[in-house]
Motif scaffolding. Structure first.
Motif, PDB file in Angstrom:
ATOM      1  N   HIS A 159       1.374  -1.093  -0.043  1.00 29.97           N
ATOM      2  CA  HIS A 159       0.121   0.027   0.166  1.00 29.97           C
ATOM      3  C   HIS A 159       0.283   1.353  -0.147  1.00 29.97           C
ATOM      4  O   HIS A 159       2.182   0.760   0.005  1.00 29.97           O
ATOM      5  N   LEU A 160       0.330   2.517  -0.648  1.00 29.47           N
ATOM      6  CA  LEU A 160       0.754   3.316  -0.522  1.00 29.47           C
ATOM      7  C   LEU A 160       1.506   3.973   1.104  1.00 29.47           C
ATOM      8  O   LEU A 160       0.645   3.978   1.761  1.00 29.47           O
ATOM      9  N   PRO A 161       2.794   4.509   0.977  1.00 31.02           N
ATOM     10  CA  PRO A 161       3.284   5.305   2.087  1.00 31.02           C
ATOM     11  C   PRO A 161       2.271   5.843   3.052  1.00 31.02           C
ATOM     12  O   PRO A 161       1.821   6.794   2.089  1.00 31.02           O
ATOM     13  N   ASP A 162       2.232   6.068   3.991  1.00 30.43           N
ATOM     14  CA  ASP A 162       2.117   7.020   4.946  1.00 30.43           C
ATOM     15  C   ASP A 162       0.471   6.529   4.609  1.00 30.43           C
ATOM     16  O   ASP A 162      -0.172   7.921   4.898  1.00 30.43           O
ATOM     17  N   PRO A 273      13.450   0.197  11.305  1.00 36.80           N
ATOM     18  CA  PRO A 273      13.503   0.477  10.307  1.00 36.80           C
ATOM     19  C   PRO A 273      14.545   0.766   9.201  1.00 36.80           C
ATOM     20  O   PRO A 273      15.673  -0.249   9.714  1.00 36.80           O
ATOM     21  N   GLY A 274      14.405   1.064   7.905  1.00 38.10           N
ATOM     22  CA  GLY A 274      15.542   0.917   6.589  1.00 38.10           C
ATOM     23  C   GLY A 274      15.917   2.243   5.974  1.00 38.10           C
ATOM     24  O   GLY A 274      15.284   3.321   6.689  1.00 38.10           O
ATOM     25  N   PRO A 275      16.520   2.013   5.410  1.00 44.73           N
ATOM     26  CA  PRO A 275      16.822   3.837   4.435  1.00 44.73           C
ATOM     27  C   PRO A 275      15.885   4.043   3.519  1.00 44.73           C
ATOM     28  O   PRO A 275      14.554   3.519   3.499  1.00 44.73           O
ATOM     29  N   PRO A 283      10.118   5.840   2.491  1.00 50.83           N
ATOM     30  CA  PRO A 283      10.677   4.851   3.874  1.00 50.83           C
ATOM     31  C   PRO A 283      10.662   3.607   3.146  1.00 50.83           C
ATOM     32  O   PRO A 283       9.914   3.236   2.581  1.00 50.83           O
ATOM     33  N   ALA A 284      12.180   3.082   4.016  1.00 58.27           N
ATOM     34  CA  ALA A 284      12.002   1.184   2.812  1.00 58.27           C
ATOM     35  C   ALA A 284      11.585   0.631   4.509  1.00 58.27           C
ATOM     36  O   ALA A 284      13.009   0.650   5.761  1.00 58.27           O
ATOM     37  N   GLY A 285      12.201  -0.780   4.698  1.00 60.12           N
ATOM     38  CA  GLY A 285      12.014  -1.822   4.982  1.00 60.12           C
ATOM     39  C   GLY A 285      13.378  -2.449   5.118  1.00 60.12           C
ATOM     40  O   GLY A 285      14.160  -1.848   4.089  1.00 60.12           O
ATOM     41  N   SER A 286      14.168  -2.396   6.758  1.00 56.94           N
ATOM     42  CA  SER A 286      16.105  -2.954   6.244  1.00 56.94           C
ATOM     43  C   SER A 286      15.841  -3.766   5.354  1.00 56.94           C
ATOM     44  O   SER A 286      17.155  -4.277   5.277  1.00 56.94           O
ATOM     45  N   GLU A 287      15.185  -5.007   4.890  1.00 54.40           N
ATOM     46  CA  GLU A 287      15.365  -6.157   4.073  1.00 54.40           C
ATOM     47  C   GLU A 287      15.487  -5.558   3.014  1.00 54.40           C
ATOM     48  O   GLU A 287      15.061  -6.334   1.680  1.00 54.40           O
ATOM     49  N   ALA A 288      14.252  -4.580   2.375  1.00 52.80           N
ATOM     50  CA  ALA A 288      13.821  -4.180   1.063  1.00 52.80           C
ATOM     51  C   ALA A 288      15.067  -3.478  -0.296  1.00 52.80           C
ATOM     52  O   ALA A 288      16.153  -3.455   0.084  1.00 52.80           O
ATOM     53  N   ARG A 289      15.463  -4.291  -1.274  1.00 58.03           N
ATOM     54  CA  ARG A 289      15.885  -3.373  -2.255  1.00 58.03           C
ATOM     55  C   ARG A 289      15.866  -2.761  -3.249  1.00 58.03           C
ATOM     56  O   ARG A 289      16.693  -2.502  -3.971  1.00 58.03           O
ATOM     57  N   LYS A 297      16.026   0.938  -7.393  1.00 59.52           N
ATOM     58  CA  LYS A 297      17.403   0.272  -6.891  1.00 59.52           C
ATOM     59  C   LYS A 297      17.509   1.476  -5.297  1.00 59.52           C
ATOM     60  O   LYS A 297      17.744   1.714  -5.743  1.00 59.52           O
ATOM     61  N   LEU A 298      17.559   0.739  -4.008  1.00 55.82           N
ATOM     62  CA  LEU A 298      17.934   1.112  -3.121  1.00 55.82           C
ATOM     63  C   LEU A 298      19.327   1.116  -2.912  1.00 55.82           C
ATOM     64  O   LEU A 298      19.985   0.028  -2.949  1.00 55.82           O
ATOM     65  N   LEU A 299      20.211   1.511  -2.468  1.00 59.36           N
ATOM     66  CA  LEU A 299      21.274   1.927  -2.208  1.00 59.36           C
ATOM     67  C   LEU A 299      22.238   0.954  -0.469  1.00 59.36           C
ATOM     68  O   LEU A 299      21.460   1.891  -0.054  1.00 59.36           O
TER      69      LEU A 299
END
Length: 299
Positions: A159-162, A273-275, A283-289, A297-299
């Motif tokens: 789902h959409l953030p926030d 919490p992730g990057p 915001p992304a989860g800690s395991e997300a790529r 792609k997340l760095l």
């Protein structure tokens, strides 16, 4: 990790799944942690016995003789975007279940269970997956869980953030209850360990939290344990006052806190919490790529 603990973990890795192990603690000259590790990893129980060792062993044998299906597996088939799968028995006792990949079936895992007796069990399935090109706000099937001839799909949606999802996922209430119970059990044990180490302020803080959660969940046995070492002034508010306690009585209490049926001792599973995506700041989860909004792609 201390060498003794590392060696214990290595030995448990070798024999895990080969047999079960019940632990009976006698006397007071022992540490609860390795005993709880043995019971958890080898799918047994851990209990303190003072002068009833023979009775405890007899009870364990009778319990094992009632087991009709000692290794009924839970099979989990996942979609290709799922990268990690873990399954934990949360109640009546906390156990880590080891997943066995199926030859020729790269997306199917089998989790053997042990000592399957009549009664209710709660399991927590955790999946780590990437959105890839999945659509937002669309219900997707991420896995199929099978126990014998009974099958159930694992459905979720990106789902959409926030923005809150349209409805709570099935089983959400039970997962929240498991997590609250986990925090209560963890607070109880941490409080007792701190009290054993004579860290009274820390112990009072943790035991107060355990009392508050026990009052919320209606877990009278937790309040009874706390009353052994403290006066409960207001359980709902988490206010307790520690008393002077004989250190020799704490080890059996720590063991009970980690092995008693009714909830897990392990920490609640939740998203860390992730990057943030550098392109759209989502915001992304800690395991997300990959970003679930713009797909970069997340760095």
């Amino acid at each position: 990790m201390p060498k003794a603990r590392a060696r214990l973990e290595e030995e448990l890795d070798v024999c895990a799944g080969q047999f079960t192990c019940d632990v009976f603690a006698v006397g007071t000259d022992w540490s609860p942690d390795p005993l709880l590790t043995l019971a958890e990893r080898l799918h047994g129980t851990a209990e303190f016995v003072d002068d009833g060792l023979a009775q405890a062993i007899t009870g364990a044998i009778q319990r094992l003789r009632r087991v009709h299906t000692p290794q009924l597996p839970i099979e989990v088939t996942v979609r290709p975007s799922v990268r990690q799968v873990s399954l934990t028995e949360k109640a009546p006792r906390a156990h880590r279940l080891g997943g066995l990949p199926q030859p020729g079936r790269p997306h199917r895992w089998s989790f053997p269970t042990y000592q399957w007796e009549q009664g209710r069990r709660d399991y927590l399935l955790t999946l780590v997956t990437d959105a890839d090109a999945d659509p937002l706000e669309t219900e997707l099937q991420f896995a199929m869980v099978a126990v014998g001839e009974v099958h159930a799909p694992v459905l979720a949606r990106w789902h959409l953030p926030d923005r809150s999802p349209p409805h709570a996922p099935a089983g959400g209430d039970s997962v929240r209850s498991l997590n609250v119970t986990a925090r209560m059990r963890s607070a109880l044990r941490q409080g007792l360990v701190a009290l054993e180490a004579r860290q009274r302020d820390t112990a009072e803080n943790h035991l107060g939290q355990a009392a508050r959660l026990a009052a919320e969940l209606g877990k009278e046995w937790v309040l009874d344990e706390i009353r052994t070492v403290a006066d409960i002034e207001d359980a709902a508010a988490g206010r307790i006052r520690l008393r002077t306690v004989d250190a020799g009585t704490l080890a059996p209490m720590i063991l009970r806190a980690g092995s008693r049926p009714g909830g897990p001792l392990t920490e609640a599973v939740g998203a860390r919490p992730g990057p943030r995506c550098r392109a759209c700041r989502t915001p992304a989860g800690s395991e997300a790529r990959y970003c679930i909004t713009c797909g970069k792609k997340l760095l």
